[in-house]
Write a protein that holds these residues in place. Structure first.
Motif, PDB file in Angstrom:
ATOM      1  N   PHE A   1     -11.100   3.423  -6.688  1.00 12.92           N
ATOM      2  CA  PHE A   1      -9.677   3.662  -6.913  1.00 12.92           C
ATOM      3  C   PHE A   1      -9.413   4.241  -8.304  1.00 12.92           C
ATOM      4  O   PHE A   1      -8.577   5.124  -8.477  1.00 12.92           O
ATOM      5  CB  PHE A   1      -8.920   2.342  -6.731  1.00 12.92           C
ATOM      6  N   LEU A   2     -10.128   3.728  -9.315  1.00 12.10           N
ATOM      7  CA  LEU A   2      -9.969   4.212 -10.697  1.00 12.10           C
ATOM      8  C   LEU A   2     -11.342   4.585 -11.264  1.00 12.10           C
ATOM      9  O   LEU A   2     -11.881   3.903 -12.152  1.00 12.10           O
ATOM     10  CB  LEU A   2      -9.322   3.147 -11.578  1.00 12.10           C
ATOM     11  N   PRO A   3     -11.959   5.651 -10.773  1.00 14.81           N
ATOM     12  CA  PRO A   3     -13.322   5.985 -11.231  1.00 14.81           C
ATOM     13  C   PRO A   3     -13.398   6.326 -12.710  1.00 14.81           C
ATOM     14  O   PRO A   3     -14.447   6.154 -13.342  1.00 14.81           O
ATOM     15  CB  PRO A   3     -13.693   7.199 -10.362  1.00 14.81           C
ATOM     16  N   ALA A   4     -12.308   6.809 -13.293  1.00 10.13           N
ATOM     17  CA  ALA A   4     -12.325   7.186 -14.713  1.00 10.13           C
ATOM     18  C   ALA A   4     -12.094   5.998 -15.640  1.00 10.13           C
ATOM     19  O   ALA A   4     -12.209   6.140 -16.867  1.00 10.13           O
ATOM     20  CB  ALA A   4     -11.263   8.257 -14.978  1.00 10.13           C
ATOM     21  N   HIS A   5     -11.780   4.831 -15.093  1.00 12.25           N
ATOM     22  CA  HIS A   5     -11.488   3.641 -15.909  1.00 12.25           C
ATOM     23  C   HIS A   5     -12.236   2.439 -15.329  1.00 12.25           C
ATOM     24  O   HIS A   5     -11.613   1.518 -14.791  1.00 12.25           O
ATOM     25  CB  HIS A   5      -9.989   3.365 -15.946  1.00 12.25           C
ATOM     26  N   PRO A   6     -13.579   2.425 -15.437  1.00 15.15           N
ATOM     27  CA  PRO A   6     -14.351   1.357 -14.788  1.00 15.15           C
ATOM     28  C   PRO A   6     -14.032  -0.042 -15.316  1.00 15.15           C
ATOM     29  O   PRO A   6     -14.015  -1.000 -14.538  1.00 15.15           O
ATOM     30  CB  PRO A   6     -15.810   1.746 -15.081  1.00 15.15           C
TER      31      PRO A   6
ATOM     32  N   VAL B   1       0.805  -1.227   0.000  1.00 16.20           N
ATOM     33  CA  VAL B   1       0.000   0.000   0.000  1.00 16.20           C
ATOM     34  C   VAL B   1       0.839   1.279   0.000  1.00 16.20           C
ATOM     35  O   VAL B   1       0.546   2.216  -0.761  1.00 16.20           O
ATOM     36  CB  VAL B   1      -1.001  -0.019   1.174  1.00 16.20           C
ATOM     37  N   PRO B   2       1.903   1.416   0.813  1.00 18.77           N
ATOM     38  CA  PRO B   2       2.689   2.652   0.758  1.00 18.77           C
ATOM     39  C   PRO B   2       3.288   2.943  -0.615  1.00 18.77           C
ATOM     40  O   PRO B   2       3.612   4.086  -0.925  1.00 18.77           O
ATOM     41  CB  PRO B   2       3.795   2.416   1.794  1.00 18.77           C
ATOM     42  N   GLY B   3       3.430   1.912  -1.450  1.00 20.74           N
ATOM     43  CA  GLY B   3       3.948   2.124  -2.790  1.00 20.74           C
ATOM     44  C   GLY B   3       3.074   3.057  -3.614  1.00 20.74           C
ATOM     45  O   GLY B   3       3.566   3.758  -4.506  1.00 20.74           O
ATOM     46  N   LEU B   4       1.777   3.106  -3.307  1.00 25.45           N
ATOM     47  CA  LEU B   4       0.879   4.003  -4.034  1.00 25.45           C
ATOM     48  C   LEU B   4       1.165   5.460  -3.692  1.00 25.45           C
ATOM     49  O   LEU B   4       0.904   6.355  -4.507  1.00 25.45           O
ATOM     50  CB  LEU B   4      -0.568   3.646  -3.706  1.00 25.45           C
TER      51      LEU B   4
ATOM     52  N   VAL C   1       4.654   6.263  -5.604  1.00 30.21           N
ATOM     53  CA  VAL C   1       4.563   6.539  -7.046  1.00 30.21           C
ATOM     54  C   VAL C   1       3.736   7.784  -7.332  1.00 30.21           C
ATOM     55  O   VAL C   1       3.560   8.154  -8.500  1.00 30.21           O
ATOM     56  CB  VAL C   1       3.974   5.330  -7.808  1.00 30.21           C
ATOM     57  N   GLY C   2       3.200   8.424  -6.294  1.00 28.38           N
ATOM     58  CA  GLY C   2       2.480   9.677  -6.463  1.00 28.38           C
ATOM     59  C   GLY C   2       1.013   9.549  -6.793  1.00 28.38           C
ATOM     60  O   GLY C   2       0.349  10.562  -7.053  1.00 28.38           O
ATOM     61  N   HIS C   3       0.458   8.329  -6.769  1.00 24.13           N
ATOM     62  CA  HIS C   3      -0.971   8.186  -7.066  1.00 24.13           C
ATOM     63  C   HIS C   3      -1.830   8.672  -5.911  1.00 24.13           C
ATOM     64  O   HIS C   3      -2.906   9.237  -6.124  1.00 24.13           O
ATOM     65  CB  HIS C   3      -1.300   6.725  -7.377  1.00 24.13           C
ATOM     66  N   TRP C   4      -1.359   8.437  -4.697  1.00 22.38           N
ATOM     67  CA  TRP C   4      -2.048   8.920  -3.494  1.00 22.38           C
ATOM     68  C   TRP C   4      -1.187   9.980  -2.822  1.00 22.38           C
ATOM     69  O   TRP C   4       0.051   9.903  -2.843  1.00 22.38           O
ATOM     70  CB  TRP C   4      -2.295   7.786  -2.505  1.00 22.38           C
ATOM     71  N   ARG C   5      -1.833  10.954  -2.189  1.00 25.02           N
ATOM     72  CA  ARG C   5      -1.146  11.953  -1.376  1.00 25.02           C
ATOM     73  C   ARG C   5      -1.256  11.637   0.112  1.00 25.02           C
ATOM     74  O   ARG C   5      -0.695  12.328   0.948  1.00 25.02           O
ATOM     75  CB  ARG C   5      -1.732  13.346  -1.639  1.00 25.02           C
ATOM     76  N   GLY C   6      -1.988  10.636   0.408  1.00 25.94           N
ATOM     77  CA  GLY C   6      -2.173  10.161   1.767  1.00 25.94           C
ATOM     78  C   GLY C   6      -2.762   8.765   1.670  1.00 25.94           C
ATOM     79  O   GLY C   6      -2.738   8.141   0.609  1.00 25.94           O
ATOM     80  N   ILE C   7      -3.317   8.262   2.768  1.00 26.82           N
ATOM     81  CA  ILE C   7      -3.891   6.923   2.791  1.00 26.82           C
ATOM     82  C   ILE C   7      -5.418   7.047   2.873  1.00 26.82           C
ATOM     83  O   ILE C   7      -5.962   7.317   3.955  1.00 26.82           O
ATOM     84  CB  ILE C   7      -3.366   6.097   3.976  1.00 26.82           C
ATOM     85  N   PRO C   8      -6.151   6.903   1.762  1.00 20.91           N
ATOM     86  CA  PRO C   8      -7.618   6.997   1.814  1.00 20.91           C
ATOM     87  C   PRO C   8      -8.216   5.847   2.606  1.00 20.91           C
ATOM     88  O   PRO C   8      -7.762   4.700   2.486  1.00 20.91           O
ATOM     89  CB  PRO C   8      -8.026   6.951   0.343  1.00 20.91           C
ATOM     90  N   TYR C   9      -9.238   6.159   3.379  1.00 22.26           N
ATOM     91  CA  TYR C   9      -9.781   5.153   4.295  1.00 22.26           C
ATOM     92  C   TYR C   9     -10.545   4.058   3.567  1.00 22.26           C
ATOM     93  O   TYR C   9     -10.296   2.866   3.773  1.00 22.26           O
ATOM     94  CB  TYR C   9     -10.689   5.818   5.334  1.00 22.26           C
TER      95      TYR C   9
END
Length: 637
Positions: free
Chosen positions: A320-325, A79-82, A85-93
């Protein structure tokens, strides 16, 4: 006898929260987690006895619930890998808790058909399950003493951690850099009691493997490569760190990868037989009057839990990927299908080597490589989508794999003490729910306080205090390298070649004697971890070796007492420091200052290092005396 009780579940949930917090911190710091079943069983026996009662089956439910803490926390290996790589700016619950919960439920359900074949009929040793059953059977009379040992070690470790990470009176390590010609040699050691305890629990064979990795990385690879690399104005320390980060760590990645493949290949035939037998068992019809010890979760419950978990998994990927269902649903399907395959594999491996020794990091490497290569063939997976999707899918696979490991180990314990399998399966789902609820906020808290290697939440933070999260950094590097066709295959190839040689040595050792081995995954981790961590782990393994030599003159009962006592003390060292680390993280996060609790300034650095060395040496000696049996033998008499 009382089994699935309200107070047992409540105590199990409380222990799950505590041990999950400790495991998340330890895993991010050194890339290892510790099994929570035996410490939870000891605490449960003491607590329930104080409340009145506490039969063996009720205590078994408590340790089953709490065992999720030592396994589900392994999602932090990805999980911290996200964030890295800059996909997350924090840890979404929602996304993080959701894949943890969905993975834990599927991990339980996927292994229900395996219970009879692997647990009842196979004759597999299930070492940790048998150990937990032994504690439950024989430890009731001395539960109070065991809980006191764990608690006392925790208090000592917590105090030292507060003096180190909080007040700054003790240093967290020491290092020395030497330059010979153009080659840079760096000697370093940490003073962490949690690492000391983890090294002890890791054992002698794994400790030797980590030592081999340490020598390869810092005794050979870093000096050679620094001699060949222009400094460009960097200090020797900075040059050594740069070479290790950008080149040597990929040698470790190659070694970990080949070790995982070799392990799976060695166990492949047995895994295949186990999976085939599990399908045969699933087709058997149960009689009208099943014994209590044969009752799994009912078909209706399995269907409801399974459908709910799959829907939750799909919802997490869509969020996680709302633009790519379409890609999101593909990722969810891959995670569920691959998770089913690794559930059978991990279940069989846990039966052979135990849940803690199963190569979960290797499973993660196989998963992230597999999904990354598949995504390369999908045109729609471009544009920065492939890397985060590969990591998120791997995190879900790891959640399934670790709980599959844990479930079968717990069911073996239950079989030996006469428990109801269905009650244990429900208890583990509850433990997974508790763990899933607390992992995201703990991850976010630690990230905001310390940052992860290569990913700091705020400018101006000291990267030296960042949590290494070694497996997550490795997963991120592999996914990015495959997607960008930029993976350092030369260093990975060197690591694969090194790993192949070490696998050959391991095979020879295992063929000659049943007591010698060289866990190659440990060597890869030793290459990949910072030396301050690896050295301390090796010291803990050396304590285990010295203790074993001291046991040779003792009787069997005295050896068992010493081993049990030392295991609880080692677990206490880990829990105490880890929990204080979480508390200090909360203070740092709330104040925004790394030195919020500091009592001394930078001028105290030398004195802090000397004091820390003295304290660490004294406590290591005390731990060795305990492990050798001096105190445990007195209690036994």
């Amino acid at each position: 006898m009382r089994e699935l009780t309200t107070r047992g579940i409540a105590l199990g949930i409380a222990l799950t929260i505590v041990f999950t917090a400790a495991n998340v911190y330890l895993g991010l710091k050194i890339g290892l987690t510790f099994a929570s079943s035996i410490p939870a069983a000891v605490i449960s026996m003491a607590a329930l006895r104080a409340l009145g009662g506490g039969a063996i089956l009720e205590n078994n439910i408590v340790q089953t619930v709490a065992s999720a803490a030592g396994t589900l926390a392994s999602v932090i290996f990805v999980v911290p890998g996200l964030v890295m790589v800059g996909h997350w700016r924090g840890i979404p619950y929602f996304e993080t808790a959701g894949i943890c919960l969905a993975g834990s439920v599927l991990g339980v359900l996927f292994t229900i058909p395996l219970r009879r074949v692997l647990v009842v009929e196979s004759g597999l040793p299930f070492p940790e399950g048998v150990a937990a059953a032994t504690v439950l059977r024989l430890g009731q009379e001395s539960a109070g003493g065991g809980a006191r040992a764990l608690g006392a070690a925790g208090v000592v470790s917590a105090a030292v951690s507060l003096m180190t990470g909080g007040f700054g009176v003790l240093a967290d390590g020491a290092s020395r850099t030497l330059v010979a010609g153009g080659a840079v040699f760096r000697l370093a050691s940490g003073f962490s009691l949690a690492l000391l305890g983890a090294g002890y629990l890791m054992g002698v064979a794994a400790g030797v493997a980590v030592l081999v990795g340490l020598v390869v990385a810092w005794g050979v690879a870093v000096p050679v490569l620094t001699a060949l690399t222009p400094a460009h104005g960097l200090t020797p320390d900075a040059l050594a760190l740069s070479v290790w980060t950008h080149q040597v760590k990929f040698i470790g990645a190659g070694t970990i990868g080949i070790a995982a493949v070799a392990t799976l290949a060695r166990l492949g035939p047995a895994i295949g037989r186990g999976v085939a037998a599990s399908f045969q068992a699933a087709r058997r019809r149960a009689g009208p009057a099943l014994l209590t010890t044969e009752r799994d979760l009912g078909g209706t419950a399995i269907g409801a839990f399974g459908l709910g978990a799959l829907v939750l998994l799909a919802a997490c990927f869509l969020a996680f990927l709302p633009a790519h269902p379409v890609l999101a649903l593909f990722g969810a399907g891959f995670a569920a299908a691959f998770g089913f395959l690794v559930a059978a594999a991990c279940g069989y491996m846990s039966g052979i080597v135990g849940a803690s020794a199963s190569p979960i990091s290797g499973i993660a490497v196989v998963a992230v490589v597999s999904v990354s290569l598949v995504l390369l063939a999908i045109p729609a997976a471009g544009g920065g989508v492939a890397v985060p999707l590969a990591l998120f899918a791997t995190a879900a696979v790891i959640a399934i794999a670790t709980i599959s490991n844990d479930n079968l180990q717990d069911l073996k314990t239950g079989q030996l003490v006469g428990a109801t399998p269905g009650a244990q399966q429900l208890a583990l789902i509850i433990g997974g729910l508790a763990g899933a609820a607390v992992i995201p906020p703990i991850l976010e808290l630690l990230y905001q306080a310390y940052g992860f290697s290569g990913a700091m939440p705020r400018p101006g933070m000291d990267p030296a205090h960042a949590l290494a999260a070694p497996q997550a950094a490795l997963m991120a590097a592999i996914a990015q390298g495959i997607a960008g066709h930029s993976l350092d295959w030369t260093m990975i190839g060197i690591g694969v070649a090194l790993g192949a040689v070490l696998v050959g040595i391991d095979i020879v050792l295992r063929a000659r004697t049943s007591t010698l081995s060289l866990p190659v995954l440990g060597t890869g981790i030793g290459i990949y971890l910072p030396p301050s961590i690896s050295v301390t782990l090796v010291v803990g393994a050396a304590v285990a070796l010295a203790a074993r030599r001291s046991w040779r003159r003792a009787g069997e009962a005295e050896r068992e007492a010493a081993a049990s006592h030392a295991t609880l003390v080692a677990s206490g060292l880990i829990v105490g420091e880890s929990l204080v680390g979480v508390v200090i993280a909360a203070v740092i996060g709330g104040t925004g200052r790394q030195d919020a609790l500091a009592l001394v300034g930078p001028g105290f650095t030398t004195a802090a290092t000397v004091l820390a060395l003295v304290v660490f040496a004294a406590l290591t000696l005390a731990f060795w005396r305990i492990a050798a049996g001096s105190r445990a033998s007195k209690e036994a008499r």
